[in-house]
Scaffold this active site. Sequence first.
Site, mmCIF file in Angstrom:
data_model
loop_
_atom_site.group_PDB
_atom_site.id
_atom_site.type_symbol
_atom_site.label_atom_id
_atom_site.label_comp_id
_atom_site.label_asym_id
_atom_site.label_seq_id
_atom_site.Cartn_x
_atom_site.Cartn_y
_atom_site.Cartn_z
ATOM 1 N N ASP A 409 0.833 -1.206 0.000
ATOM 2 C CA ASP A 409 0.000 0.000 0.000
ATOM 3 C C ASP A 409 0.871 1.262 0.000
ATOM 4 O O ASP A 409 1.671 1.476 0.906
ATOM 5 C CB ASP A 409 -0.884 -0.049 1.252
ATOM 6 C CG ASP A 409 -2.021 0.949 1.210
ATOM 7 O OD1 ASP A 409 -2.011 1.826 0.329
ATOM 8 O OD2 ASP A 409 -2.913 0.855 2.065
ATOM 9 N N ASP A 487 -10.609 3.838 -1.387
ATOM 10 C CA ASP A 487 -11.261 2.850 -0.516
ATOM 11 C C ASP A 487 -12.780 2.817 -0.711
ATOM 12 O O ASP A 487 -13.420 3.851 -0.861
ATOM 13 C CB ASP A 487 -10.980 3.183 0.956
ATOM 14 C CG ASP A 487 -9.543 2.906 1.320
ATOM 15 O OD1 ASP A 487 -8.719 2.727 0.401
ATOM 16 O OD2 ASP A 487 -9.241 2.877 2.521
HETATM 17 C C1 GAL Z 1 -5.625 2.170 2.769
HETATM 18 C C2 GAL Z 1 -6.052 1.007 1.930
HETATM 19 C C3 GAL Z 1 -7.030 0.187 2.751
HETATM 20 C C4 GAL Z 1 -6.335 -0.307 4.007
HETATM 21 C C5 GAL Z 1 -5.726 0.863 4.768
HETATM 22 C C6 GAL Z 1 -4.863 0.400 5.918
HETATM 23 O O1 GAL Z 1 -4.753 2.976 2.054
HETATM 24 O O2 GAL Z 1 -6.650 1.465 0.750
HETATM 25 O O3 GAL Z 1 -7.548 -0.889 1.992
HETATM 26 O O4 GAL Z 1 -5.347 -1.226 3.648
HETATM 27 O O5 GAL Z 1 -4.943 1.687 3.930
HETATM 28 O O6 GAL Z 1 -4.291 1.468 6.632
#
Ligand code: GAL
Length: 676
Positions: A409, A487
């Site tokens: 990520d 998200d």
């Molecule tokens: C976001 C991601 C989510 C989750 C989150 C965790 O950037 O899109 O799916 O993984 O971080 O902090």
Amino acid sequence: MNSRLLFALGLSLAALLPSPTSAETVWLDQLDVRAAIQGWGTPQKNKTVDGNPLTLDGKVFKRGFGTHAESVLNIKLDGAAKSFSASVGVDDEVKKNPASSVEFFVIGDGKPLWKSGVKRAGEAASVCEVDLTGVKALVLKVGDGDDSIDYDHADWADAKFETASTKTFVTSGEPLLPPVAPYILTPAAPATPRINGASVFGVRPGSPFLFTIPATGNRPMTFAVQKLPRGLKLDAQTGQITGALEKSGEFTVTLVAKNKLGTAKKKFRIVCGDTIALTPPMGWNSWNCFAGEVTAERVKQAANALVKSGLINHGWTYINVDDFWQNHRDSKDATLQGPTRLPTGEIQPNSRFPDMKGLADYVHGLGLKIGLYSSPGPWTCGGCAGSWQYERQDAQTYAKWGFDYLKYDWCSYGEIASGGDPSAKNIPLWGKTATNQAGAIYPYAVMGKFLREQNRDIVYSLCQYGMADVWKWGDSVAGNCWRTTGDITDTWRSMSTIGFRQDQAAPFAKPGNWNDPDMLIVGEVGWGRTHPTRLSVDEQYTHISLWCLLASPLLIGCDMEKFDDFTLNLLSNDEVLAVDQDALGKQAVCVLKQGDVWVYVKELADGSRAVGFFNRSVKPVEISFKDFAPLGLSGKQTVRDLWRQKEVAKIKVATAALPLTIPAHGVVLYQFTKVK
Ligand code: GAL
């Protein structure tokens, strides 16, 4: 009445507010603002969505409502308010992020009364003053400023009503659709054995092999595999195939499942070569239910629930730990929190994950696979240690522990890419924009290379929200799937905006490469504080049908210990899941829009087509469908309803008029097979 139905009625959060302090002024924070539906986080009274003091361009406000786009708060005024006023804007807590932009709307009895125009972080508050004489139903709405909802932290500061008399106002979430009680379409699986799931499986030479034959039917059941290649062995009781294949090659085997009532057989291709994830990964991820509250115990319970619920018998395989498992690098000094200070250390889990290898062994023992999460930056989105400058070591550690999947990520990597100082304390986590394509690709290429060097098949899932058209280059960095959007959250607006905007990436989906419109939001979801999904029953049918048509990775996001019958049936329809898992690996695209009805078509390996007729309006539609040419159909076709698992018609395409009744925000999912 159960809580799901209450939600469907839009009343679950409705509440009476306490009596106002005076007959003249009712502050918005005196109402139950928790009733608001919003795109992320929980509605806050006198605080921002992140729990900070409400602050607009340096000015702090004591009172108000902190929310996040898309946000809707309905307030029943019944003519008792004279006016409404507030100072509105994007809170300073997201000042550094250019993606934060929102628009505030005040709507009275369906009519627009005031709007702010697009507001961005760092701007002074806009003052809203609205006459409410005679208004019965008021809506306070925050839109996303026509980009995504990322970082859209919105404040209704100093918000208050002037009233004619002391009055109690009722608030509620938005009752958009007429209530529909949950109804189950998936027929119960027969007691006789049936082998479900994909018909093809990819593995690399030398990598540990693990595949559990997914079969429904009464237990006890025994398994056999005809023509199993050398190097692999089967546990006849559990149906788990393990071992390793030395050399590349393709092996067609026959899977056999047997119980007292009968025997089922299925041809199955094992392809040993470069490519894994020949069909979209299916499993569970901790984020949409537990977020920062994830623990090893909960992960084990999720794995147990996947088995106990029977979902393992429908091909669900991965148990993925998302953010918040990591702590820091090797250190004797627990006060040292930063990877950059500890140059040789191995990544350490936090105290809630005492034994990563033990956890992986446990999950494998159930016949499942396990995944985890990191960032190419020094910190993950949740502020835990990322992999920056430790990529090789982390890939080795994941393999050593026995992990099978990595979600990677972007998070704080933006700071590195734009020359930020990664050794600085408290690196801001606003890395979600990449300006140059090379900068966006590089960190993924690094980890891709190191994952490929491991003697283990690790599905590589890129999470960077679609930047720099990731679908065009994800394959080149050894990616197996990649998020195409920000998200998801459990609202129609979020799910439908994401799901119905995937066409541009479709040509890039193929076995080994999948576009990922984010995880599933059915069941009990809630990022640390779960609630029944706010999607209506038909919206959930749409969600699963659409994700299967899109050949999307299917990662359940709910607390699997809290499955209800409806959710479980939604996730265990083998004919619907087969659309997702089809070996041809094509992604559906929208081929036709007839008003609110959008038609998606996915070509399947056997020459048939899966077709989703989606009704995007808030009213049911009944049509007589005749326009088959855009669907690529000709001649005589059998029409099978995949949710009901039954043939509904035989048609001659040239003359047919197919009656379709599609619920509000719902779907009809058919498979058309040419009659030979
Ligand atoms: C976001 C991601 C989510 C989750 C989150 C965790 O950037 O899109 O799916 O993984 O971080 O902090």
